[in-house]
Design a protein around this motif. Sequence first.
Motif, PDB file in Angstrom:
ATOM      1  N   GLN A 104      -2.916  -9.076   7.746  1.00  0.00           N
ATOM      2  CA  GLN A 104      -2.280 -10.229   7.111  1.00  0.00           C
ATOM      3  C   GLN A 104      -0.804  -9.970   6.804  1.00  0.00           C
ATOM      4  OE1 GLN A 104      -5.569 -10.100   4.285  1.00  0.00           O
ATOM      5  NE2 GLN A 104      -5.480 -12.339   4.245  1.00  0.00           N
ATOM      6  N   LYS A 105      -0.435  -8.697   6.700  1.00  0.00           N
ATOM      7  CA  LYS A 105       0.966  -8.321   6.452  1.00  0.00           C
ATOM      8  C   LYS A 105       1.636  -7.773   7.710  1.00  0.00           C
ATOM      9  CE  LYS A 105       1.130  -9.036   1.949  1.00  0.00           C
ATOM     10  NZ  LYS A 105       2.059 -10.001   1.358  1.00  0.00           N
ATOM     11  N   LEU A 136      -1.438   1.057  -1.187  1.00  0.00           N
ATOM     12  CA  LEU A 136      -0.891  -0.268  -0.900  1.00  0.00           C
ATOM     13  C   LEU A 136       0.294  -0.576  -1.819  1.00  0.00           C
ATOM     14  CD1 LEU A 136      -4.279  -2.131  -0.451  1.00  0.00           C
ATOM     15  CD2 LEU A 136      -2.631  -1.640   1.376  1.00  0.00           C
ATOM     16  N   GLN A 137       0.115  -0.314  -3.097  1.00  0.00           N
ATOM     17  CA  GLN A 137       1.189  -0.603  -4.055  1.00  0.00           C
ATOM     18  C   GLN A 137       2.423   0.255  -3.783  1.00  0.00           C
ATOM     19  OE1 GLN A 137      -1.038  -0.089  -7.725  1.00  0.00           O
ATOM     20  NE2 GLN A 137      -1.172  -2.296  -7.996  1.00  0.00           N
ATOM     21  N   THR A 138       2.222   1.508  -3.434  1.00  0.00           N
ATOM     22  CA  THR A 138       3.350   2.394  -3.122  1.00  0.00           C
ATOM     23  C   THR A 138       4.141   1.854  -1.941  1.00  0.00           C
ATOM     24  OG1 THR A 138       2.210   4.320  -4.007  1.00  0.00           O
ATOM     25  CG2 THR A 138       3.967   4.755  -2.421  1.00  0.00           C
ATOM     26  N   ALA A 139       3.446   1.202  -1.018  1.00  0.00           N
ATOM     27  CA  ALA A 139       4.108   0.623   0.156  1.00  0.00           C
ATOM     28  C   ALA A 139       4.694  -0.752  -0.133  1.00  0.00           C
ATOM     29  CB  ALA A 139       3.110   0.545   1.302  1.00  0.00           C
ATOM     30  N   GLY A 140       4.597  -1.198  -1.380  1.00  0.00           N
ATOM     31  CA  GLY A 140       5.172  -2.485  -1.744  1.00  0.00           C
ATOM     32  C   GLY A 140       4.268  -3.663  -1.465  1.00  0.00           C
TER      33      GLY A 140
END
Length: 92
Positions: free
Chosen positions: A8-9, A25-29
Amino acid sequence: MPNIHIPQKNKTLTVAPAENLMQALQTAGIPVASSCLGDGICSMCKMTIEGVVPLPSELELRTAARNKLSSAERLSCQITVTADLTVTTTYW
Ligand code: FES
């Protein structure tokens, strides 16, 4: 090094073995919904995951049952990445 595919991204992340899925996921923005900050109780971080993942803990099973998650949904905050995964969620 396992890969996390996020169709989806249109992204693929390469992460260290045993990295936490939500944190990776959060670390990758990439935003992950949460109100419990990864404690495994809110279920907002739920995702559908294709690939080999550890079996759910008792905590994850209780949270999934209480919040009526489908059998295909897992809590990303409770997933240790050990192999290539493809993840999707409803809010991306
Ligand atoms: S962040 Fe709350 S259950 Fe995963």
